[in-house]
Scaffold this active site. Structure first.
Site, mmCIF file in Angstrom:
data_model
loop_
_atom_site.group_PDB
_atom_site.id
_atom_site.type_symbol
_atom_site.label_atom_id
_atom_site.label_comp_id
_atom_site.label_asym_id
_atom_site.label_seq_id
_atom_site.Cartn_x
_atom_site.Cartn_y
_atom_site.Cartn_z
ATOM 1 N N ASN A 20 -3.892 5.116 3.586
ATOM 2 C CA ASN A 20 -3.015 4.503 4.597
ATOM 3 C C ASN A 20 -2.083 5.512 5.278
ATOM 4 O OD1 ASN A 20 -3.578 1.928 2.569
ATOM 5 N ND2 ASN A 20 -3.495 1.380 4.734
ATOM 6 N N GLU B 129 -15.562 -5.242 5.309
ATOM 7 C CA GLU B 129 -14.457 -5.263 4.346
ATOM 8 C C GLU B 129 -14.155 -6.686 3.890
ATOM 9 O OE1 GLU B 129 -10.832 -3.625 6.029
ATOM 10 O OE2 GLU B 129 -10.139 -3.029 4.036
ATOM 11 N N HIS C 22 -12.431 -2.849 10.303
ATOM 12 C CA HIS C 22 -11.234 -3.129 9.503
ATOM 13 C C HIS C 22 -10.882 -4.612 9.490
ATOM 14 C CE1 HIS C 22 -6.723 -3.662 9.493
ATOM 15 N NE2 HIS C 22 -6.923 -3.116 8.321
ATOM 16 N N LYS D 76 -6.390 1.531 -3.227
ATOM 17 C CA LYS D 76 -5.374 2.226 -2.452
ATOM 18 C C LYS D 76 -4.888 3.456 -3.203
ATOM 19 C CE LYS D 76 -5.067 -0.827 0.918
ATOM 20 N NZ LYS D 76 -5.412 -0.499 2.314
ATOM 21 N N ASP E 239 0.871 -1.176 0.000
ATOM 22 C CA ASP E 239 0.000 0.000 0.000
ATOM 23 C C ASP E 239 0.907 1.224 0.000
ATOM 24 O OD1 ASP E 239 0.842 0.417 2.630
ATOM 25 O OD2 ASP E 239 -0.939 -0.488 3.513
ATOM 26 N N ALA E 240 0.326 2.413 0.294
ATOM 27 C CA ALA E 240 1.119 3.641 0.168
ATOM 28 C C ALA E 240 2.306 3.669 1.135
ATOM 29 C CB ALA E 240 0.216 4.853 0.390
ATOM 30 N N GLU F 57 -10.382 7.055 3.136
ATOM 31 C CA GLU F 57 -9.913 6.364 4.341
ATOM 32 C C GLU F 57 -8.479 6.730 4.696
ATOM 33 O OE1 GLU F 57 -11.017 2.254 4.375
ATOM 34 O OE2 GLU F 57 -9.140 1.636 5.322
HETATM 35 MG MG LIG Z 1 -7.380 0.734 5.501
#
Ligand SMILES: [Mg+2]
Length: 374
Positions: free
Chosen positions: A205, A325, A305, A175, A24-25, A229
């Site tokens: 993130n 999720e 989450h 993302k 992710d980031a 988010e």
């Molecule tokens: Mg998240």
């Protein structure tokens, strides 16, 4: 009627390998390495009368061995306790580790035990956990996250999204939060164009500062996102509050917090429109229910989450229509599968959480310990 007693507790540490390294980031900004595995702490509890329950917590990257070690230190105290007294046991375990705090690893270690006790209670009652807690619905809106990570080229993200929708999942999250914001906007536009009018979320993130988050939020107001988010650092309650006030798009956060107290700060600061607690991270179902009551009172939406196997039940028991999720990553750990249809995930009619550990899961055990009589 004499009360039942806890007879046996087994703890195990399980390493689940992921099919491909996940980014992710946080990886693109250089803060973390790609994720290749998830470490689970499973607690299996059995009673004198022959009832049993299973719970788990987990860690991504470091922390799994510490959760296991902490649980191992406190779990012996469970033997002989009444399994119905979950609140008292939760308290007892917190006090046992009070010196290392009421959040983080200590809280997550006892979460696995707390969740096992709730599973046991619901199984003994012959009810799915959602029904034991008091359900508002038998199914919950669900969106997929696992197909929208940043290691995946955009064509793959689009393909995965199409597949998710075909599988009855109702929304798609991708993302964002890359160092180049234009790259995020291009991916988002491509996914919106591909999917049309499907509920769409983005997740940064925590990789923006306040100015970047506001700039992104303004740039995407017309996309009609369900939420943005983790635009900011998870502990920047004031920054989230300002952002939520400035934008029409709802702001979601909370997954990184590891106690009720940390969530209270978020709720009191009006930092989010959508709160995203994680039961294994905040100390189990007991803690989750406490903060869910506060979140509902504050008028917040709920989108727990990860760990859909647990959160489906908790979301079904939340008064306001939530989202759950969808991640298929945990499937190999269990024999059962959750049903998705018409955009919703359906609460299983099996008692408890409705999951049994698979043979594969047993083969992935790297360490285990038992207390009491087998
Ligand atoms: Mg998240």
């Amino acid at each position: 009627m004499p009360s039942d007693r806890i007879r046996h507790v087994a703890l195990s540490s399980v390493t689940l390998p992921l099919d491909v390294p996940v980014s992710d980031a946080k990886v693109l900004t250089g803060r973390q390495r790609p994720m290749t595995e998830i470490v689970f702490l499973f607690a299996e509890i059995a009673t004198e009368d022959g009832h049993d329950g299973t719970g788990f917590s987990y860690s991504k990257r470091a922390g799994g061995p510490a959760q296991y070690a902490h649980a191992k230190e406190v779990a012996g105290d469970l033997i002989g306790q009444d399994p119905s007294d979950i609140g008292r046991i939760h308290d007892m375990l917190l006090w046992a580790g009070a010196s290392v705090g009421r959040s983080g690893v200590a809280t997550q270690a006892l979460a696995a035990i707390d969740i096992a006790l709730w599973d046991l209670k619901a199984k003994r009652a012959g009810l799915p956990l959602a029904k034991l807690l008091g359900a508002y619905r038998d199914s919950v809106r669900t969106y997929n996250t696992s197909g929208g990570f940043l290691h995946a080229p955009i064509e793959e993200v689009k393909e995965r999204a199409t597949r998710s929708l075909a599988e009855g999942i109702g929304g798609i999250k991708i993302k964002v939060g890359q160092p180049d914001m234009r790259a995020d906007l291009r991916r988002l536009a491509a996914v919106r164009e591909h999917l049309g009018d499907v509920p769409l979320m983005v997740d940064a993130n925590q990789q923006w500062d306040r100015a970047a988050a506001l700039r992104f939020g303004r740039a995407v107001e017309d996309f009609g996102l369900v939420w943005i988010e983790e635009p900011l650092d998870a502990y920047d309650a004031e920054g989230h509050a300002r952002l939520a006030a400035a934008l029409d798009t709802p702001i979601a956060t909370g997954e990184m917090l590891s106690s009720v107290a940390e969530h209270v700060r978020l709720i009191e600061a009006r930092a989010a429109d959508v709160i995203q607690p994680d039961a294994p991270r905040v100390g189990g179902i007991t803690s989750f229910l406490r903060l869910a009551a506060l979140a509902d009172h504050a008028g917040l939406q709920l989108a727990p989450h990860f760990a859909m196997e647990i959160h489906l039940h908790l979301a079904a028991a939340y008064p306001r229509e939530p989202w759950v999720e969808h991640f298929e990553w945990l499937n190999p750990l269990f024999d059962e599968r959750l049903e998705t249809r018409d955009g919703r995930m359906h609460v299983p009619d099996r008692p408890g959480l409705g999951f049994t550990l698979s043979e594969q899961c047993r083969r992935w055990v790297v360490d285990s310990v038992e207390f009491g009589k087998p």
